[in-house]
Write an enzyme that holds these catalytic residues in place. Sequence first.
Site, PDB file in Angstrom:
ATOM      1  N   ASP A  27       0.937  -1.130   0.219  1.00 33.09           N
ATOM      2  CA  ASP A  27      -0.042  -0.056  -0.021  1.00 33.09           C
ATOM      3  C   ASP A  27       0.833   1.313  -0.105  1.00 33.09           C
ATOM      4  OD1 ASP A  27      -2.450  -1.321  -0.247  1.00 33.09           O
ATOM      5  OD2 ASP A  27      -2.943  -0.802   2.144  1.00 33.09           O
ATOM      6  N   TYR A 139     -16.562  -5.856   9.272  1.00 37.40           N
ATOM      7  CA  TYR A 139     -16.065  -6.470   8.165  1.00 37.40           C
ATOM      8  C   TYR A 139     -16.621  -7.848   7.969  1.00 37.40           C
ATOM      9  CZ  TYR A 139     -13.217  -2.129   7.377  1.00 37.40           C
ATOM     10  OH  TYR A 139     -12.753  -0.901   7.354  1.00 37.40           O
ATOM     11  N   LYS A 168     -17.811   1.395  11.653  1.00 40.71           N
ATOM     12  CA  LYS A 168     -17.141   1.742  10.406  1.00 40.71           C
ATOM     13  C   LYS A 168     -17.393   0.346   9.367  1.00 40.71           C
ATOM     14  CE  LYS A 168     -12.818   2.412   8.298  1.00 40.71           C
ATOM     15  NZ  LYS A 168     -11.356   2.882   8.440  1.00 40.71           N
TER      16      LYS A 168
HETATM   17  P1  FBP Z   1      -9.090   2.683   3.485  1.00 41.41           P
HETATM   18  O1  FBP Z   1      -9.931   3.621   3.383  1.00 41.41           O
HETATM   19  O2  FBP Z   1      -7.643   2.809   3.071  1.00 41.41           O
HETATM   20  O3  FBP Z   1      -9.681   1.450   2.851  1.00 41.41           O
HETATM   21  O4  FBP Z   1      -8.835   2.360   5.174  1.00 41.41           O
HETATM   22  C1  FBP Z   1      -9.973   1.915   5.840  1.00 41.41           C
HETATM   23  C2  FBP Z   1      -9.683   0.481   6.489  1.00 41.41           C
HETATM   24  O5  FBP Z   1     -10.794  -0.061   7.198  1.00 41.41           O
HETATM   25  C3  FBP Z   1      -8.383   0.510   7.396  1.00 41.41           C
HETATM   26  O6  FBP Z   1      -8.678   1.281   8.655  1.00 41.41           O
HETATM   27  C4  FBP Z   1      -8.003  -0.888   7.265  1.00 41.41           C
HETATM   28  O7  FBP Z   1      -6.366  -0.740   7.668  1.00 41.41           O
HETATM   29  C5  FBP Z   1      -8.080  -1.256   5.980  1.00 41.41           C
HETATM   30  O8  FBP Z   1      -9.210  -0.370   5.596  1.00 41.41           O
HETATM   31  C6  FBP Z   1      -8.515  -2.770   6.130  1.00 41.41           C
HETATM   32  O9  FBP Z   1      -8.659  -3.113   4.612  1.00 41.41           O
HETATM   33  P2  FBP Z   1      -9.078  -4.380   4.431  1.00 41.41           P
HETATM   34  O10 FBP Z   1     -10.745  -4.447   3.963  1.00 41.41           O
HETATM   35  O11 FBP Z   1      -8.248  -4.804   3.109  1.00 41.41           O
HETATM   36  O12 FBP Z   1      -8.608  -5.494   5.233  1.00 41.41           O
END
Ligand code: FBP
Length: 252
Positions: A27, A139, A168
């Site tokens: 990244d 997520y 988030k």
């Molecule tokens: P970005 O805006 O760069 O996507 O960051 C948001 C985030 O939630 C970060 O806090 C975290 O490091 C990353 O995305 C997690 O990414 P992934 O979904 O690829 O694991």
Amino acid sequence: MNLNKITERGKSLFLAYDQGIEHGPKDFKGKNISPSYILDIAKKGKFSGVILQKGVAEKYYKRQVPLILKLNGKTSLVKGDPLSLQNCSVKEAVKLGAKAVGYTIYIGSKHEAQMLKEFGEIEELAHNKYRIPVIAWVYPRGKGVKVNSDAIAYAARVGLESGADIVKVKYTRKFEKVVDFAGECKVVCAGGSKKRDKDVLVECKNVVDSGAIGMAIGRNIWQSKHPLKVAKALRSIIFNNKSVKDSMKLLK
Ligand code: FBP
């Protein structure tokens, strides 16, 4: 929980910089490898908060903007169902100057129970002892998990039901449904991988018009050649209710 220290008029634009542990070198390039560069963007771009892991906070954070400390993290080297466990206490986060703490829960992972449990303990401590807000990154991820708008709405609901003040989540065009499912829990949207500035602004507009309080965005800011312009354009949408067309003018 009072969100005043990490919101302005009820809205927020957070700068995420925990990708060093989450994604590793792929990244980063040039200036954005340095946390000092990011903290400078956070300050000049008037971000409502910067999201760091404890090591970066310890060595670079000088109270430029409010600190949101991530309390867990994992690398991208381990494959399979994700498990991300706590690597920093709420006490340590507060000592480092955190005005809020963050924690990622991967719903749908076979390890989700461990993260839900750990998050519950963090939430109780943060709220009852340290009186600071808690942000849950939720997520949907794991073998067999299909990431669609239903899964993202489910993630938002898990934020509410787990006691997060802010959840988030990833972006979906059906963001209204996501905000509906979060109820009284505030919602911010992640930025995702680098895309065209216009696409970031369109997503931000949809997110805010759907009732979310803003964005928690990383790569689309600090991988950009003009991070402060993108930040200004996003601010105009989030805090001043500008259209995508008007916000685009700030990119020039
Ligand atoms: P970005 O805006 O760069 O996507 O960051 C948001 C985030 O939630 C970060 O806090 C975290 O490091 C990353 O995305 C997690 O990414 P992934 O979904 O690829 O694991």
